[in-house]
Design a protein around this motif. Structure first.
Motif, PDB file in Angstrom:
ATOM      1  N   THR A 181       0.917  -0.804  -0.119  1.00 41.80           N
ATOM      2  CA  THR A 181       0.183   0.285  -0.089  1.00 41.80           C
ATOM      3  C   THR A 181       0.848   1.211   0.502  1.00 41.80           C
ATOM      4  OG1 THR A 181      -1.791  -0.799   1.221  1.00 41.80           O
ATOM      5  CG2 THR A 181      -2.165   1.054   1.166  1.00 41.80           C
ATOM      6  N   LEU A 182       0.099   1.904  -0.927  1.00 48.39           N
ATOM      7  CA  LEU A 182       1.128   2.839  -1.397  1.00 48.39           C
ATOM      8  C   LEU A 182       0.348   4.395  -0.524  1.00 48.39           C
ATOM      9  CD1 LEU A 182       2.385   1.686  -3.286  1.00 48.39           C
ATOM     10  CD2 LEU A 182       3.406   4.102  -4.547  1.00 48.39           C
ATOM     11  N   PHE A 183       1.088   5.399   0.913  1.00 50.29           N
ATOM     12  CA  PHE A 183       0.568   6.190   0.898  1.00 50.29           C
ATOM     13  C   PHE A 183       0.740   7.877   1.034  1.00 50.29           C
ATOM     14  CE2 PHE A 183       0.150   2.368   4.442  1.00 50.29           C
ATOM     15  CZ  PHE A 183      -1.156   2.871   5.331  1.00 50.29           C
ATOM     16  N   LEU A 184       0.211   8.342   0.629  1.00 47.88           N
ATOM     17  CA  LEU A 184       0.728  10.068  -0.488  1.00 47.88           C
ATOM     18  C   LEU A 184      -0.083  10.636   0.634  1.00 47.88           C
ATOM     19  CD1 LEU A 184      -1.502   9.072  -3.825  1.00 47.88           C
ATOM     20  CD2 LEU A 184       0.873   8.233  -3.163  1.00 47.88           C
ATOM     21  N   THR A 185       0.971  12.158  -0.036  1.00 48.66           N
ATOM     22  CA  THR A 185       0.638  13.312   0.937  1.00 48.66           C
ATOM     23  C   THR A 185      -0.940  13.668   1.144  1.00 48.66           C
ATOM     24  OG1 THR A 185       1.684  14.418  -1.056  1.00 48.66           O
ATOM     25  CG2 THR A 185       2.967  13.931   0.420  1.00 48.66           C
ATOM     26  N   SER A 186      -1.316  13.355   0.588  1.00 49.34           N
ATOM     27  CA  SER A 186      -2.762  13.730   0.071  1.00 49.34           C
ATOM     28  C   SER A 186      -4.043  12.536   0.555  1.00 49.34           C
ATOM     29  CB  SER A 186      -3.575  13.052  -1.742  1.00 49.34           C
ATOM     30  OG  SER A 186      -3.514  11.916  -2.039  1.00 49.34           O
ATOM     31  N   GLY A 187      -3.687  12.059   1.533  1.00 51.58           N
ATOM     32  CA  GLY A 187      -4.094  11.035   2.660  1.00 51.58           C
ATOM     33  C   GLY A 187      -4.469  10.004   1.788  1.00 51.58           C
TER      34      GLY A 187
END
Length: 132
Positions: A64-70
């Protein structure tokens, strides 16, 4: 011969990238060219820049990639795949199941072996992890 065709394709790919670099010009553009990748999210492909990634969490043969956008993007690729794909010193494998974007580290708690990342994400690091 398959190997010959494969080597020719690699040469052509390198030439295409060189042409892109000539068009884009400066070194920052070069970094952006190699740090942006397409990732499947459900039924669409999204262009993800390495700076959008806070951390990547491994879950068996998935990640799972967690992005700055949430946003979270669940993929059928391994953590190693993403580290090899982005091939960037900005991503550090801090644990067998986590890689973090170094620029997103806010604080390091050595006693609890944890990192506080932007977006209030907390990720544990292994005792063998070395800080640069």
């Amino acid at each position: 011969n398959f190997e010959y065709i494969k080597s020719e394709i690699v040469k052509i790919y390198a030439q295409i990238n060189e042409l892109k670099l000539q068009i884009l010009g400066d070194a920052q553009s070069k970094d952006k060219l190699y740090n942006k990748h397409f990732i499947f999210d459900e039924k669409e492909r999204k262009s993800i820049d390495i700076e959008q990634i806070v951390y990547i969490k491994a879950e068996s043969n998935y990640s799972t990639l967690f992005l700055t956008s949430g946003q979270k993007i669940f993929t059928s690729k391994t953590l190693k795949h993403w580290l090899d794909t982005f091939h960037s010193p900005a991503l550090a494998r801090v644990h067998k199941s986590h890689a973090v974007n170094k620029s997103k580290i806010i604080s390091i708690n050595k006693s609890e072996k944890s990192l506080l990342l932007s977006g209030n994400h907390v990720v544990n690091f292994s005792r063998n992890f070395k800080f640069n």
